[in-house]
Design a protein around this motif. Structure first.
Motif, PDB file in Angstrom:
ATOM      1  N   CYS A 195       0.814  -1.226   0.000  1.00 44.94           N
ATOM      2  CA  CYS A 195       0.000   0.000   0.000  1.00 44.94           C
ATOM      3  C   CYS A 195       0.842   1.268   0.000  1.00 44.94           C
ATOM      4  O   CYS A 195       0.297   2.373  -0.071  1.00 44.94           O
ATOM      5  N   SER A 196       2.165   1.120   0.086  1.00 43.52           N
ATOM      6  CA  SER A 196       3.048   2.284  -0.016  1.00 43.52           C
ATOM      7  C   SER A 196       3.690   2.366  -1.392  1.00 43.52           C
ATOM      8  O   SER A 196       4.580   3.194  -1.622  1.00 43.52           O
ATOM      9  N   HIS A 197       3.252   1.508  -2.314  1.00 42.05           N
ATOM     10  CA  HIS A 197       3.840   1.482  -3.661  1.00 42.05           C
ATOM     11  C   HIS A 197       3.652   2.839  -4.346  1.00 42.05           C
ATOM     12  O   HIS A 197       2.600   3.479  -4.207  1.00 42.05           O
TER      13      HIS A 197
ATOM     14  N   ALA B 234       2.899   3.609  -7.190  1.00 39.10           N
ATOM     15  CA  ALA B 234       1.768   3.668  -8.123  1.00 39.10           C
ATOM     16  C   ALA B 234       0.522   4.254  -7.463  1.00 39.10           C
ATOM     17  O   ALA B 234      -0.369   4.775  -8.136  1.00 39.10           O
ATOM     18  N   PHE B 235       0.461   4.153  -6.114  1.00 39.83           N
ATOM     19  CA  PHE B 235      -0.705   4.678  -5.399  1.00 39.83           C
ATOM     20  C   PHE B 235      -0.475   6.086  -4.863  1.00 39.83           C
ATOM     21  O   PHE B 235      -1.268   6.603  -4.084  1.00 39.83           O
TER      22      PHE B 235
ATOM     23  N   LEU C  65      -0.744   9.112  -6.025  1.00 46.56           N
ATOM     24  CA  LEU C  65      -1.733  10.157  -6.289  1.00 46.56           C
ATOM     25  C   LEU C  65      -3.148   9.728  -5.937  1.00 46.56           C
ATOM     26  O   LEU C  65      -4.104  10.465  -6.191  1.00 46.56           O
ATOM     27  N   SER C  66      -3.268   8.555  -5.344  1.00 46.20           N
ATOM     28  CA  SER C  66      -4.600   8.079  -4.995  1.00 46.20           C
ATOM     29  C   SER C  66      -5.191   8.904  -3.851  1.00 46.20           C
ATOM     30  O   SER C  66      -4.494   9.284  -2.911  1.00 46.20           O
ATOM     31  N   MET C  67      -6.482   9.163  -3.945  1.00 45.67           N
ATOM     32  CA  MET C  67      -7.175   9.931  -2.909  1.00 45.67           C
ATOM     33  C   MET C  67      -7.887   9.021  -1.902  1.00 45.67           C
ATOM     34  O   MET C  67      -8.588   9.498  -1.020  1.00 45.67           O
ATOM     35  N   ASN C  68      -7.731   7.713  -2.089  1.00 42.67           N
ATOM     36  CA  ASN C  68      -8.413   6.766  -1.214  1.00 42.67           C
ATOM     37  C   ASN C  68      -7.676   6.654   0.122  1.00 42.67           C
ATOM     38  O   ASN C  68      -6.545   6.166   0.172  1.00 42.67           O
TER      39      ASN C  68
ATOM     40  N   LEU D  61      -5.871   3.262   1.589  1.00 47.71           N
ATOM     41  CA  LEU D  61      -4.512   2.842   1.276  1.00 47.71           C
ATOM     42  C   LEU D  61      -3.528   3.335   2.335  1.00 47.71           C
ATOM     43  O   LEU D  61      -2.666   2.587   2.812  1.00 47.71           O
ATOM     44  N   GLN D  62      -3.660   4.622   2.700  1.00 44.79           N
ATOM     45  CA  GLN D  62      -2.767   5.163   3.726  1.00 44.79           C
ATOM     46  C   GLN D  62      -2.985   4.472   5.068  1.00 44.79           C
ATOM     47  O   GLN D  62      -2.031   4.177   5.788  1.00 44.79           O
TER      48      GLN D  62
END
Length: 427
Positions: free
Chosen positions: A28-30, A32-33, A35-38, A41-42
């Motif tokens: 979840c720290s990749h 690729a994520f 710019l994710s706003m979800n 994941l953080q």
């Protein structure tokens, strides 16, 4: 073999949880994520980071991390941790301060053997180092001690303390914290009869179960009601094949940790939830308050089965110290034989492990000691941890303990103190 299998299963569960945490953190720290706003994941990455650290800390012995101390000359003096006496189940270590004149106060700090390493007293050592020559007992993890080293029970513990006191000499001031208080009292009484010249100058007992029946708590209720057969069947295990002590019967540190955390499960759950949220927000860091506390709290060690069982049976069930019927190697140890060692007890008003009344009971057992050499102190707002670490210890208890030590220092050490002061002024 079932005991070994259970021990290895617990270790496998610990490793699996550490791996799950590591995997969640990495995935979840990749980038690729990025710019994710979800927020999930953080939060998942934060959960993984906290979980990985939590389960890794359960295996490692913490370092003392005492690098230097400020001397009376205003300079930083490096601190070396020196082993003065090495024994199979524990060492006597000295925090040697480089370039500093020897302090007149020689203190032996007796650390608990109750599931945590001696480093649990790190802050206590740090607070005493500027004013004292500090020695402490450094007990070993039973899982790392080969079966060939033999047994280790409460009588062996007492004899270890006797050896340590003899080595340090009669100008020593002993401070026993929590679990070792009754056994340290017994060791002093043993010396009073066997080698009076080796007795310490003073003995300070902090929050120890001298008489567990004086003030019941969850701990004493457990020790009183549980049967020895139940303990032997349900909490003892044999060390698995991963460690040098393979085959040794122990009370696992992980089992003890589970019991500790169950007593305050809501507090611990809230602390870890808050840490996960802080980590997700980027507000947590390596040495924040949560990590400093839990890095030590989660680091647990195994106790030998015979030590754990004899503690429950002889200290809590039979109350052998409280009734003055304790024996070492078949010889009764009379607490009343102590006639020259000044004794002080310290208790916390909110101590839920060794409640007020359990430790001060030692003074009634000292029938041969003059009342002028007895003292007691109750810190009203302190819990169990607070009476040897934290604000209550630093602001209130520590100064009283040092005053007690000074009041019971031999003339030789006093002359040494004055000589050191003159030397310092001469510079």
């Amino acid at each position: 073999m079932k005991y070994m299998a259970t021990y290895d299963l617990m270790e496998s569960i610990r490793l699996t949880n550490a791996w799950l945490g590591s995997t969640a953190k990495a995935a979840c720290s990749h980038p690729a994520f990025g710019l994710s706003m979800n927020p999930l994941l953080q939060l998942t990455a934060a959960w993984g980071e906290v979980t990985e650290r939590t389960f890794q800390r359960m295996q490692a012995k913490p370092d003392w991390n005492i690098n230097s101390v400020v001397g009376a000359d205003g300079r930083d003096h490096l601190v070396d941790v020196i082993k003065k006496l090495e024994k199979p189940f524990g060492d006597l270590i000295h925090f040697e301060v480089q370039g500093r004149t020897e302090k007149p106060r020689k203190v032996l700090l007796v650390a608990p053997m109750s599931g945590h390493y001696a480093t649990l007293l790190r802050s206590t050592v740090v607070s005493l180092l500027p004013d004292c020559e500090v020695y402490t007992t450094d007990w070993h993890n039973a899982r790392d001690i080969p079966v060939s080293a033999g047994k280790f029970d409460v009588e062996d513990y007492v004899l270890y303390l006797v050896d340590f006191m003899k080595l340090l000499g009669p100008d020593t001031h002993v401070i026993a914290v929590c679990q070792p208080a009754p056994l340290t009292l017994a060791a002093t009484a043993y010396l009073a009869e066997e080698d009076p010249e080796a007795q310490p100058n003073s003995l300070t007992l902090i929050g120890g179960p001298i008489d567990p029946g004086a003030a019941p708590t969850e701990v004493t209720d457990f020790g009183r009601t549980v049967t020895m057969g139940h303990l032997e069947q349900h909490v003892l295990q044999r060390v698995g094949f991963k460690y040098a002590g393979a085959g040794r019967m122990v009370y696992p540190g992980l089992q003890q940790l589970a019991s500790f955390m169950a007593m305050n499960s809501e507090m611990h759950s809230a602390a870890f939830f808050d840490q996960i949220v802080r980590t997700a927000r980027g507000e947590a860091h390596e040495f924040d308050r949560h990590n400093r506390f839990y890095d030590e709290y989660l680091a647990v060690m195994d106790m030998t089965a015979e030590f754990y069982m004899s503690t429950v049976e002889r200290i809590f069930k039979n109350r052998e110290i409280a009734q003055d019927i304790f024996e070492v190697n078949g010889k009764r140890v009379h607490i009343g034989a102590i006639t020259d060692v000044a004794v002080k007890t310290v208790e916390g008003g909110k101590d839920d492990i060794s409640a007020p009344g359990q430790c001060v009971a030692a003074l009634d057992l000292l029938t041969g000691l003059d009342d002028s050499k007895k003292a007691s102190y109750l810190e009203p707002g302190a819990g169990h941890y607070g009476i040897f670490a934290g604000k209550s210890w630093r602001n209130n208890i520590r100064p009283l303990v040092l005053e007690f030590i000074d009041a019971n220092m031999t003339h030789e050490r006093r002359r040494m103190d004055f000589a050191n002061i003159k030397s310092l002024h001469a510079r």
